[in-house]
Design a protein around this motif. Sequence first.
Motif, PDB file in Angstrom:
ATOM      1  N   LYS A 219       0.760  -1.382  -0.076  1.00  0.00           N
ATOM      2  CA  LYS A 219       0.179   0.112   0.102  1.00  0.00           C
ATOM      3  C   LYS A 219       0.548   1.288   0.104  1.00  0.00           C
ATOM      4  O   LYS A 219       1.054   1.702  -1.082  1.00  0.00           O
ATOM      5  CB  LYS A 219      -1.081   0.587   1.046  1.00  0.00           C
ATOM      6  N   LYS A 220       2.322   1.260   0.387  1.00  0.00           N
ATOM      7  CA  LYS A 220       2.697   2.711   0.662  1.00  0.00           C
ATOM      8  C   LYS A 220       3.396   2.684  -0.683  1.00  0.00           C
ATOM      9  O   LYS A 220       3.643   3.996  -1.167  1.00  0.00           O
ATOM     10  CB  LYS A 220       3.911   2.323   2.047  1.00  0.00           C
TER      11      LYS A 220
ATOM     12  N   GLU B  57      -5.548  10.804  -1.068  1.00  0.00           N
ATOM     13  CA  GLU B  57      -6.526  10.447  -1.504  1.00  0.00           C
ATOM     14  C   GLU B  57      -5.037   9.530  -2.826  1.00  0.00           C
ATOM     15  O   GLU B  57      -6.550   7.999  -2.890  1.00  0.00           O
ATOM     16  CB  GLU B  57      -6.646  11.352  -2.726  1.00  0.00           C
ATOM     17  N   ALA B  58      -4.028   9.578  -2.631  1.00  0.00           N
ATOM     18  CA  ALA B  58      -3.781   8.412  -3.058  1.00  0.00           C
ATOM     19  C   ALA B  58      -3.224   7.892  -2.094  1.00  0.00           C
ATOM     20  O   ALA B  58      -3.514   6.224  -2.748  1.00  0.00           O
ATOM     21  CB  ALA B  58      -1.840   8.978  -3.328  1.00  0.00           C
ATOM     22  N   SER B  59      -3.776   7.746  -1.410  1.00  0.00           N
ATOM     23  CA  SER B  59      -3.280   7.206  -0.330  1.00  0.00           C
ATOM     24  C   SER B  59      -4.719   5.623   0.010  1.00  0.00           C
ATOM     25  O   SER B  59      -4.554   4.273   0.293  1.00  0.00           O
ATOM     26  CB  SER B  59      -2.799   6.839   1.221  1.00  0.00           C
ATOM     27  N   SER B  60      -5.418   6.270  -0.396  1.00  0.00           N
ATOM     28  CA  SER B  60      -6.970   5.977  -0.081  1.00  0.00           C
ATOM     29  C   SER B  60      -7.277   4.395  -1.881  1.00  0.00           C
ATOM     30  O   SER B  60      -7.572   3.751  -1.281  1.00  0.00           O
ATOM     31  CB  SER B  60      -8.215   6.701  -0.064  1.00  0.00           C
TER      32      SER B  60
ATOM     33  N   ILE C 158      -6.755  -0.116  -4.374  1.00  0.00           N
ATOM     34  CA  ILE C 158      -5.928  -1.336  -5.262  1.00  0.00           C
ATOM     35  C   ILE C 158      -5.496  -2.345  -4.324  1.00  0.00           C
ATOM     36  O   ILE C 158      -5.790  -3.209  -5.221  1.00  0.00           O
ATOM     37  CB  ILE C 158      -4.784   0.036  -5.876  1.00  0.00           C
ATOM     38  N   VAL C 159      -4.852  -2.821  -2.748  1.00  0.00           N
ATOM     39  CA  VAL C 159      -3.733  -3.208  -2.863  1.00  0.00           C
ATOM     40  C   VAL C 159      -4.881  -4.492  -2.151  1.00  0.00           C
ATOM     41  O   VAL C 159      -4.895  -6.161  -2.181  1.00  0.00           O
ATOM     42  CB  VAL C 159      -2.419  -3.377  -1.402  1.00  0.00           C
TER      43      VAL C 159
END
Length: 298
Positions: A78-79, A98-101, A106-107
Amino acid sequence: MENNSERIINSILDSYEQHEETIHVDTENIVNKEILIEVMKEIRKVLFPGFFEQNRVRSEYLKYLVGERVEYIQYHLKKQVARVLGNADGCECCPKSEASSQAEEIVHQFLLRIPVIREYLYTDVQAAYEGDPAAYSTDEVIFSYPGIYAITVYRVAHELVKLGVPLIPRIMTEYAHGLTGIDINPGAAIGKYFCIDHGTGIVIGETTTIGEHVKIYQGVTLGALSTKRGQLLKGEKRHPTIGNHVTIYSNTSVLGGDTVIGDGVTIGGNAFIVNSISAGMKVNIKNPELQYSRDNRS
């Protein structure tokens, strides 16, 4: 001596300013390749439990072990996905949240696909074992065949491609390429029962499509007919389509996005194919003539 060192340092710094595409400073690292390699190792252990462990895996602890590994993969992947999403073209200003969400979703979707990846890999292992009289067990295939390792990494990376992850899939498959000499672009679409025999020097391009029960030997290239237009070709179908139950022997090149190899075709070694081949055909180049002479120097 000190002045010489300073001159060297300043010249290097000047080169950084002249070639900005080759530096990445004052921002968070795009991706950590070493972490990705470790993540791939953990994914491989989930895909083939008990094969790549230091200690015996007991069935009563399997759920705990899988849970621990999934948590590791989830956290670290995820990171890395969040980093590449935040640095992707057009997303420089995307908030980290937003990128983290997006990365978390995705993961999550990737982990849900692990049973499907395992199903495909089962067929690949079977194809390698059944097609090789030198294989004495499927264990031998999983442990030692470079083709299976390259296909395993490809299957993982391909799922990430389908989920829209940039950069990371290519890092994964190029790592496998470096270890095995087998270059499979993660964008290629490859069906079940895919068998790579020996494998060294195989190249499979990004827009290649391969059906089921396909076997290819060392040195085979499934490539583009021409890449002179470079980036202008991005997104176009540049690589061949291979049907079902096809065998391609060593050092053969099959090139071009319009080239279609029909079902049941067998292509002999050292061939250069740039035109489509109808289903059921056998294609061989004419054997070169051998010349014999005595060495009169003795």
